[in-house]
Design a protein around this motif. Structure first.
Motif, mmCIF file in Angstrom:
data_model
loop_
_atom_site.group_PDB
_atom_site.id
_atom_site.type_symbol
_atom_site.label_atom_id
_atom_site.label_comp_id
_atom_site.label_asym_id
_atom_site.label_seq_id
_atom_site.Cartn_x
_atom_site.Cartn_y
_atom_site.Cartn_z
ATOM 1 N N SER A 9 0.880 -1.206 -0.030
ATOM 2 C CA SER A 9 -0.216 -0.138 0.043
ATOM 3 C C SER A 9 0.758 1.325 0.008
ATOM 4 O O SER A 9 0.222 2.436 -0.219
ATOM 5 C CB SER A 9 -0.869 -0.037 1.168
ATOM 6 N N SER A 10 1.969 1.057 0.253
ATOM 7 C CA SER A 10 3.096 2.124 0.438
ATOM 8 C C SER A 10 4.405 1.681 -0.516
ATOM 9 O O SER A 10 4.583 0.798 -0.818
ATOM 10 C CB SER A 10 3.539 2.613 1.647
ATOM 11 N N PRO A 11 5.274 2.732 -0.801
ATOM 12 C CA PRO A 11 6.371 2.424 -1.683
ATOM 13 C C PRO A 11 7.372 1.446 -0.728
ATOM 14 O O PRO A 11 7.434 1.486 0.667
ATOM 15 C CB PRO A 11 7.025 3.910 -1.765
ATOM 16 N N VAL A 12 8.135 0.869 -1.504
ATOM 17 C CA VAL A 12 9.112 -0.031 -0.764
ATOM 18 C C VAL A 12 10.382 0.168 -1.412
ATOM 19 O O VAL A 12 10.648 0.419 -2.617
ATOM 20 C CB VAL A 12 8.705 -1.680 -0.763
ATOM 21 N N HIS A 13 11.386 0.262 -0.350
ATOM 22 C CA HIS A 13 12.815 0.456 -0.924
ATOM 23 C C HIS A 13 13.578 -0.886 -0.698
ATOM 24 O O HIS A 13 13.477 -1.295 0.538
ATOM 25 C CB HIS A 13 13.594 1.715 -0.238
ATOM 26 N N ALA A 14 14.344 -1.135 -1.484
ATOM 27 C CA ALA A 14 15.307 -2.562 -1.220
ATOM 28 C C ALA A 14 16.671 -2.463 -1.651
ATOM 29 O O ALA A 14 16.910 -1.788 -2.571
ATOM 30 C CB ALA A 14 14.833 -3.922 -2.022
ATOM 31 N N LEU A 15 17.631 -2.868 -0.754
ATOM 32 C CA LEU A 15 19.022 -2.828 -1.204
ATOM 33 C C LEU A 15 19.624 -4.450 -1.048
ATOM 34 O O LEU A 15 19.492 -4.850 0.074
ATOM 35 C CB LEU A 15 20.032 -1.802 -0.308
ATOM 36 N N THR A 16 19.871 -4.747 -1.944
ATOM 37 C CA THR A 16 20.546 -6.297 -2.038
ATOM 38 C C THR A 16 22.026 -6.040 -1.344
ATOM 39 O O THR A 16 22.980 -5.481 -1.944
ATOM 40 C CB THR A 16 20.556 -7.001 -3.396
ATOM 41 N N LEU A 17 22.217 -6.970 -0.295
ATOM 42 C CA LEU A 17 23.370 -7.065 0.395
ATOM 43 C C LEU A 17 24.288 -8.415 0.083
ATOM 44 O O LEU A 17 25.548 -8.393 -0.327
ATOM 45 C CB LEU A 17 23.226 -7.046 1.987
ATOM 46 N N VAL A 48 13.545 -16.195 -5.082
ATOM 47 C CA VAL A 48 15.240 -16.020 -4.831
ATOM 48 C C VAL A 48 15.672 -16.988 -5.943
ATOM 49 O O VAL A 48 15.166 -18.290 -6.035
ATOM 50 C CB VAL A 48 15.520 -16.487 -3.527
ATOM 51 N N ASN A 49 16.776 -16.866 -6.612
ATOM 52 C CA ASN A 49 17.227 -17.796 -7.431
ATOM 53 C C ASN A 49 17.652 -19.174 -7.072
ATOM 54 O O ASN A 49 18.155 -19.077 -5.732
ATOM 55 C CB ASN A 49 18.436 -17.370 -8.363
ATOM 56 N N GLU A 50 17.510 -20.290 -7.738
ATOM 57 C CA GLU A 50 17.518 -21.605 -6.976
ATOM 58 C C GLU A 50 18.975 -21.703 -6.744
ATOM 59 O O GLU A 50 19.436 -22.601 -5.947
ATOM 60 C CB GLU A 50 16.746 -22.895 -8.023
ATOM 61 N N ASP A 51 19.984 -21.188 -7.410
ATOM 62 C CA ASP A 51 21.403 -21.400 -7.298
ATOM 63 C C ASP A 51 21.974 -20.399 -6.111
ATOM 64 O O ASP A 51 23.148 -20.621 -5.864
ATOM 65 C CB ASP A 51 21.894 -21.538 -8.540
ATOM 66 N N CYS A 52 21.180 -19.833 -5.481
ATOM 67 C CA CYS A 52 21.465 -18.671 -4.525
ATOM 68 C C CYS A 52 21.321 -19.624 -3.211
ATOM 69 O O CYS A 52 20.472 -19.885 -2.684
ATOM 70 C CB CYS A 52 20.537 -17.531 -4.591
ATOM 71 N N GLU A 53 22.717 -19.544 -2.753
ATOM 72 C CA GLU A 53 22.570 -20.311 -1.128
ATOM 73 C C GLU A 53 22.119 -19.306 -0.026
ATOM 74 O O GLU A 53 21.356 -19.879 0.904
ATOM 75 C CB GLU A 53 24.106 -20.421 -0.720
ATOM 76 N N GLU A 54 22.255 -17.999 -0.260
ATOM 77 C CA GLU A 54 21.829 -17.160 0.733
ATOM 78 C C GLU A 54 21.238 -15.826 -0.031
ATOM 79 O O GLU A 54 22.237 -15.270 -0.601
ATOM 80 C CB GLU A 54 22.413 -17.055 2.032
ATOM 81 N N MET A 55 20.114 -15.198 0.457
ATOM 82 C CA MET A 55 19.865 -13.871 -0.120
ATOM 83 C C MET A 55 19.528 -13.077 1.274
ATOM 84 O O MET A 55 18.843 -13.297 1.950
ATOM 85 C CB MET A 55 18.560 -13.923 -0.813
ATOM 86 N N VAL A 56 20.259 -11.957 1.054
ATOM 87 C CA VAL A 56 20.201 -10.839 2.191
ATOM 88 C C VAL A 56 19.930 -9.537 1.408
ATOM 89 O O VAL A 56 20.574 -8.932 0.778
ATOM 90 C CB VAL A 56 21.459 -10.712 3.240
ATOM 91 N N THR A 57 18.655 -9.030 1.770
ATOM 92 C CA THR A 57 18.307 -7.731 1.115
ATOM 93 C C THR A 57 17.543 -7.073 2.388
ATOM 94 O O THR A 57 16.886 -7.376 3.156
ATOM 95 C CB THR A 57 17.362 -8.034 0.009
ATOM 96 N N MET A 58 17.973 -5.640 2.450
ATOM 97 C CA MET A 58 17.220 -4.651 3.552
ATOM 98 C C MET A 58 16.094 -3.989 2.693
ATOM 99 O O MET A 58 16.235 -3.460 1.549
ATOM 100 C CB MET A 58 18.239 -3.649 4.074
ATOM 101 N N PHE A 59 14.770 -4.648 3.267
ATOM 102 C CA PHE A 59 13.711 -3.857 2.585
ATOM 103 C C PHE A 59 13.141 -2.973 3.443
ATOM 104 O O PHE A 59 13.089 -3.478 4.737
ATOM 105 C CB PHE A 59 12.628 -5.041 2.470
ATOM 106 N N HIS A 60 12.902 -1.708 3.164
ATOM 107 C CA HIS A 60 11.965 -0.821 4.008
ATOM 108 C C HIS A 60 10.843 -0.821 3.417
ATOM 109 O O HIS A 60 10.464 -0.210 2.446
ATOM 110 C CB HIS A 60 13.015 0.710 3.788
ATOM 111 N N VAL A 61 9.918 -1.251 4.334
ATOM 112 C CA VAL A 61 8.533 -1.404 3.959
ATOM 113 C C VAL A 61 7.655 -0.304 5.051
ATOM 114 O O VAL A 61 7.758 -0.911 6.276
ATOM 115 C CB VAL A 61 8.055 -3.042 4.137
ATOM 116 N N THR A 62 6.978 0.161 4.501
ATOM 117 C CA THR A 62 5.670 1.094 5.485
ATOM 118 C C THR A 62 4.259 0.575 4.795
ATOM 119 O O THR A 62 4.071 0.215 3.680
ATOM 120 C CB THR A 62 6.009 2.458 5.275
ATOM 121 N N GLY A 63 3.415 0.698 5.622
ATOM 122 C CA GLY A 63 1.984 0.341 5.078
ATOM 123 C C GLY A 63 2.013 -1.204 5.194
ATOM 124 O O GLY A 63 2.693 -2.033 6.026
ATOM 125 N N SER A 64 1.069 -1.734 4.633
ATOM 126 C CA SER A 64 0.496 -3.012 4.447
ATOM 127 C C SER A 64 1.135 -4.013 3.198
ATOM 128 O O SER A 64 1.249 -3.361 2.132
ATOM 129 C CB SER A 64 -0.837 -3.164 4.568
#
Length: 106
Positions: A9-17, A48-64
């Protein structure tokens, strides 16, 4: 991994680490250092890609977060209040007590 079809319901910002991910509905792929902006109302399925062992992303989520079916009808939701309730239940079940979540709330 998959986070089912949803929109915000609101914007989301994501940074993949670490790792790689994308949306089933788009042809781009986010890797380390990639910034992603999700406009409100844009429906997507996070993969998340099948060959990806671990995915770490910082998501800034507001709203629902509104879960949808293939017809784009809302079939469920989460927001800060439902997430806190789920966290309380989890901490109680694993023996830390539901008040453990309070340290994360200001």
């Amino acid at each position: 991994g998959i986070l089912g079809r949803h929109r915000h319901s609101s914007p989301v910002h994501a940074l993949t680490l670490k790792g790689n991910w994308g949306y089933e509905e788009h042809d781009w792929n986010a890797g380390p250092g990639t910034y992603v902006f999700e406009p409100p109302g844009e429906t997507h399925t996070l993969l998340v890609n099948e060959d990806c062992e671990e995915m770490v992303t910082m998501f800034h989520v507001t709203g629902s977060l509104l879960y949808t079916n293939d017809q784009n009808e809302v079939i469920g939701f989460d927001d800060v209040f439902s997430k806190l309730e789920k966290a309380k239940q989890w901490y109680a079940e694993c023996g830390l007590g539901e008040d453990y979540v309070q340290q994360f709330v200001r």
